[in-house]
Design a protein around this motif. Structure first.
Motif, PDB file in Angstrom:
ATOM      1  N   ARG A   1      27.521  35.956  36.466  1.00  0.00           N
ATOM      2  CA  ARG A   1      28.363  37.099  36.136  1.00  0.00           C
ATOM      3  C   ARG A   1      27.664  38.391  36.542  1.00  0.00           C
ATOM      4  NH1 ARG A   1      30.909  38.868  30.349  1.00  0.00           N
ATOM      5  NH2 ARG A   1      32.030  40.605  31.261  1.00  0.00           N
ATOM      6  N   PRO A   2      28.369  39.297  37.225  1.00  0.00           N
ATOM      7  CA  PRO A   2      27.730  40.546  37.642  1.00  0.00           C
ATOM      8  C   PRO A   2      27.361  41.410  36.448  1.00  0.00           C
ATOM      9  CG  PRO A   2      30.063  40.588  38.158  1.00  0.00           C
ATOM     10  CD  PRO A   2      29.753  39.216  37.646  1.00  0.00           C
ATOM     11  N   ASP A   3      26.236  42.087  36.569  1.00  0.00           N
ATOM     12  CA  ASP A   3      25.769  42.984  35.527  1.00  0.00           C
ATOM     13  C   ASP A   3      26.538  44.292  35.665  1.00  0.00           C
ATOM     14  OD1 ASP A   3      24.467  44.531  33.691  1.00  0.00           O
ATOM     15  OD2 ASP A   3      22.471  44.308  34.575  1.00  0.00           O
TER      16      ASP A   3
ATOM     17  N   TRP B   1      28.674  42.036  48.028  1.00  0.00           N
ATOM     18  CA  TRP B   1      28.721  41.922  46.571  1.00  0.00           C
ATOM     19  C   TRP B   1      29.997  42.562  46.029  1.00  0.00           C
ATOM     20  CZ3 TRP B   1      28.661  45.656  42.672  1.00  0.00           C
ATOM     21  CH2 TRP B   1      28.517  45.156  41.371  1.00  0.00           C
ATOM     22  N   VAL B   2      30.342  43.740  46.530  1.00  0.00           N
ATOM     23  CA  VAL B   2      31.556  44.425  46.084  1.00  0.00           C
ATOM     24  C   VAL B   2      32.781  43.577  46.430  1.00  0.00           C
ATOM     25  CG1 VAL B   2      33.029  46.455  46.439  1.00  0.00           C
ATOM     26  CG2 VAL B   2      30.556  46.736  46.151  1.00  0.00           C
ATOM     27  N   GLY B   3      32.798  42.999  47.626  1.00  0.00           N
ATOM     28  CA  GLY B   3      33.911  42.141  48.025  1.00  0.00           C
ATOM     29  C   GLY B   3      34.049  40.922  47.135  1.00  0.00           C
ATOM     30  N   GLU B   4      32.919  40.298  46.802  1.00  0.00           N
ATOM     31  CA  GLU B   4      32.936  39.138  45.904  1.00  0.00           C
ATOM     32  C   GLU B   4      33.459  39.534  44.525  1.00  0.00           C
ATOM     33  OE1 GLU B   4      28.886  37.816  45.911  1.00  0.00           O
ATOM     34  OE2 GLU B   4      28.939  37.290  48.032  1.00  0.00           O
ATOM     35  N   LEU B   5      33.032  40.672  44.049  1.00  0.00           N
ATOM     36  CA  LEU B   5      33.463  41.161  42.742  1.00  0.00           C
ATOM     37  C   LEU B   5      34.968  41.440  42.736  1.00  0.00           C
ATOM     38  CD1 LEU B   5      32.440  42.045  39.934  1.00  0.00           C
ATOM     39  CD2 LEU B   5      32.206  44.340  40.873  1.00  0.00           C
ATOM     40  N   CYS B   6      35.459  42.079  43.773  1.00  0.00           N
ATOM     41  CA  CYS B   6      36.899  42.373  43.866  1.00  0.00           C
ATOM     42  C   CYS B   6      37.724  41.096  43.963  1.00  0.00           C
ATOM     43  CB  CYS B   6      37.178  43.275  45.066  1.00  0.00           C
ATOM     44  SG  CYS B   6      36.552  44.951  44.875  1.00  0.00           S
ATOM     45  N   THR B   7      37.247  40.139  44.740  1.00  0.00           N
ATOM     46  CA  THR B   7      37.959  38.862  44.865  1.00  0.00           C
ATOM     47  C   THR B   7      38.015  38.141  43.521  1.00  0.00           C
ATOM     48  OG1 THR B   7      37.323  38.642  47.180  1.00  0.00           O
ATOM     49  CG2 THR B   7      37.969  36.623  46.037  1.00  0.00           C
ATOM     50  N   ALA B   8      36.886  38.105  42.819  1.00  0.00           N
ATOM     51  CA  ALA B   8      36.850  37.440  41.508  1.00  0.00           C
ATOM     52  C   ALA B   8      37.778  38.137  40.522  1.00  0.00           C
ATOM     53  CB  ALA B   8      35.419  37.416  40.975  1.00  0.00           C
ATOM     54  N   ARG B   9      37.784  39.451  40.541  1.00  0.00           N
ATOM     55  CA  ARG B   9      38.651  40.200  39.631  1.00  0.00           C
ATOM     56  C   ARG B   9      40.117  39.946  39.957  1.00  0.00           C
ATOM     57  NH1 ARG B   9      37.801  45.607  36.834  1.00  0.00           N
ATOM     58  NH2 ARG B   9      39.912  46.253  36.354  1.00  0.00           N
ATOM     59  N   GLN B  10      40.433  39.919  41.246  1.00  0.00           N
ATOM     60  CA  GLN B  10      41.810  39.670  41.664  1.00  0.00           C
ATOM     61  C   GLN B  10      42.237  38.256  41.259  1.00  0.00           C
ATOM     62  OE1 GLN B  10      42.501  39.731  45.899  1.00  0.00           O
ATOM     63  NE2 GLN B  10      44.541  40.596  45.600  1.00  0.00           N
ATOM     64  N   GLN B  11      41.362  37.279  41.440  1.00  0.00           N
ATOM     65  CA  GLN B  11      41.691  35.900  41.076  1.00  0.00           C
ATOM     66  C   GLN B  11      41.876  35.759  39.574  1.00  0.00           C
ATOM     67  OE1 GLN B  11      38.471  33.729  42.885  1.00  0.00           O
ATOM     68  NE2 GLN B  11      39.537  33.562  44.842  1.00  0.00           N
ATOM     69  N   ARG B  12      41.075  36.478  38.797  1.00  0.00           N
ATOM     70  CA  ARG B  12      41.230  36.448  37.342  1.00  0.00           C
ATOM     71  C   ARG B  12      42.593  36.992  36.949  1.00  0.00           C
ATOM     72  NH1 ARG B  12      36.274  38.719  36.501  1.00  0.00           N
ATOM     73  NH2 ARG B  12      37.262  40.699  36.023  1.00  0.00           N
ATOM     74  N   GLY B  13      43.015  38.090  37.578  1.00  0.00           N
ATOM     75  CA  GLY B  13      44.321  38.673  37.276  1.00  0.00           C
ATOM     76  C   GLY B  13      45.455  37.753  37.672  1.00  0.00           C
ATOM     77  N   THR B  14      45.323  37.097  38.812  1.00  0.00           N
ATOM     78  CA  THR B  14      46.345  36.171  39.295  1.00  0.00           C
ATOM     79  C   THR B  14      46.391  34.917  38.428  1.00  0.00           C
ATOM     80  OG1 THR B  14      46.000  36.997  41.530  1.00  0.00           O
ATOM     81  CG2 THR B  14      47.166  34.910  41.313  1.00  0.00           C
ATOM     82  N   ALA B  15      45.223  34.405  38.022  1.00  0.00           N
ATOM     83  CA  ALA B  15      45.161  33.184  37.214  1.00  0.00           C
ATOM     84  C   ALA B  15      45.785  33.389  35.842  1.00  0.00           C
ATOM     85  CB  ALA B  15      43.713  32.725  37.062  1.00  0.00           C
ATOM     86  N   SER B  16      45.709  34.610  35.303  1.00  0.00           N
ATOM     87  CA  SER B  16      46.276  34.863  33.978  1.00  0.00           C
ATOM     88  C   SER B  16      47.769  35.170  34.046  1.00  0.00           C
ATOM     89  CB  SER B  16      45.528  36.017  33.302  1.00  0.00           C
ATOM     90  OG  SER B  16      45.723  37.215  34.025  1.00  0.00           O
ATOM     91  N   GLY B  17      48.330  35.127  35.253  1.00  0.00           N
ATOM     92  CA  GLY B  17      49.750  35.345  35.412  1.00  0.00           C
ATOM     93  C   GLY B  17      50.136  36.797  35.597  1.00  0.00           C
ATOM     94  N   GLY B  18      49.158  37.668  35.514  1.00  0.00           N
ATOM     95  CA  GLY B  18      49.434  39.086  35.683  1.00  0.00           C
ATOM     96  C   GLY B  18      49.200  39.528  37.110  1.00  0.00           C
ATOM     97  N   ALA B  19      49.666  40.698  37.403  1.00  0.00           N
ATOM     98  CA  ALA B  19      49.425  41.264  38.724  1.00  0.00           C
ATOM     99  C   ALA B  19      47.973  41.713  38.807  1.00  0.00           C
ATOM    100  CB  ALA B  19      50.349  42.453  38.957  1.00  0.00           C
ATOM    101  N   PRO B  20      47.322  41.545  39.955  1.00  0.00           N
ATOM    102  CA  PRO B  20      45.908  41.893  40.084  1.00  0.00           C
ATOM    103  C   PRO B  20      45.677  43.382  40.295  1.00  0.00           C
ATOM    104  CG  PRO B  20      46.704  40.970  42.130  1.00  0.00           C
ATOM    105  CD  PRO B  20      47.833  40.886  41.137  1.00  0.00           C
ATOM    106  N   THR B  21      46.420  44.215  39.571  1.00  0.00           N
ATOM    107  CA  THR B  21      46.234  45.656  39.701  1.00  0.00           C
ATOM    108  C   THR B  21      45.706  46.214  38.398  1.00  0.00           C
ATOM    109  OG1 THR B  21      48.519  46.049  39.036  1.00  0.00           O
ATOM    110  CG2 THR B  21      48.083  45.897  41.400  1.00  0.00           C
ATOM    111  N   ALA B  22      44.986  47.325  38.490  1.00  0.00           N
ATOM    112  CA  ALA B  22      44.430  47.953  37.305  1.00  0.00           C
ATOM    113  C   ALA B  22      45.447  48.907  36.708  1.00  0.00           C
ATOM    114  CB  ALA B  22      43.154  48.708  37.675  1.00  0.00           C
ATOM    115  N   ALA B  23      45.406  49.069  35.406  1.00  0.00           N
ATOM    116  CA  ALA B  23      46.280  50.007  34.735  1.00  0.00           C
ATOM    117  C   ALA B  23      45.819  51.426  35.041  1.00  0.00           C
ATOM    118  CB  ALA B  23      46.240  49.754  33.224  1.00  0.00           C
ATOM    119  N   ALA B  24      46.747  52.351  34.991  1.00  0.00           N
ATOM    120  CA  ALA B  24      46.405  53.744  35.268  1.00  0.00           C
ATOM    121  C   ALA B  24      45.362  54.224  34.279  1.00  0.00           C
ATOM    122  CB  ALA B  24      47.665  54.605  35.174  1.00  0.00           C
ATOM    123  N   GLY B  25      44.312  54.840  34.807  1.00  0.00           N
ATOM    124  CA  GLY B  25      43.253  55.377  33.959  1.00  0.00           C
ATOM    125  C   GLY B  25      42.241  54.344  33.500  1.00  0.00           C
ATOM    126  N   SER B  26      42.407  53.088  33.913  1.00  0.00           N
ATOM    127  CA  SER B  26      41.456  52.072  33.484  1.00  0.00           C
ATOM    128  C   SER B  26      40.198  52.151  34.343  1.00  0.00           C
ATOM    129  CB  SER B  26      42.064  50.672  33.571  1.00  0.00           C
ATOM    130  OG  SER B  26      42.249  50.313  34.916  1.00  0.00           O
TER     131      SER B  26
END
Length: 104
Positions: free
Chosen positions: A14-16, A70-95
């Motif tokens: 897990r990234p620090d 590293w940034v690319g890996e982090l973005c891919t993992a974050r996007q996959q987490r959002g997709t796996a949970s059924g949500g869109a892989p976008t961040a909420a405004a101001g998050s």
């Protein structure tokens, strides 16, 4: 040795995402701090040798490429987490991707 600190910060499970209280060189994450430190070491007067300038440039470019990976890996993992949970892989405004919010 110069690249080792960045590799240590970028590798692992897990990234620090710990935000630094006093970010050196404007870097708030450990990987960014390791990149800034590595680049500073490449250009340090006590380390830099003009006849080896091409080697120092190559090392600096490799450090930048590793950070980009590293940034690319982090973005891919974050996007996959959002997709796996059924949500869109976008961040909420101001998050913020940082646990305590954006650094001031």
């Amino acid at each position: 040795e110069v690249a080792g600190e960045l590799e240590d910060a970028a590798s692992g499970g897990r990234p620090d995402m710990t935000v630094s209280a006093v970010p050196p060189a404007g870097c708030v994450l450990p990987v960014g701090r390791a990149l800034a430190t590595g680049l500073a070491r490449c250009a340090a007067p006590e380390a830099f040798l003009p006849p080896l300038a091409d080697k120092f440039l190559k090392l600096a470019l490799q450090l930048g490429q590793r950070h980009c990976s590293w940034v690319g890996e982090l973005c891919t993992a974050r996007q996959q987490r959002g997709t796996a949970s059924g949500g869109a892989p976008t961040a909420a405004a101001g998050s913020s991707p940082f646990p305590e919010g954006p650094a001031s």
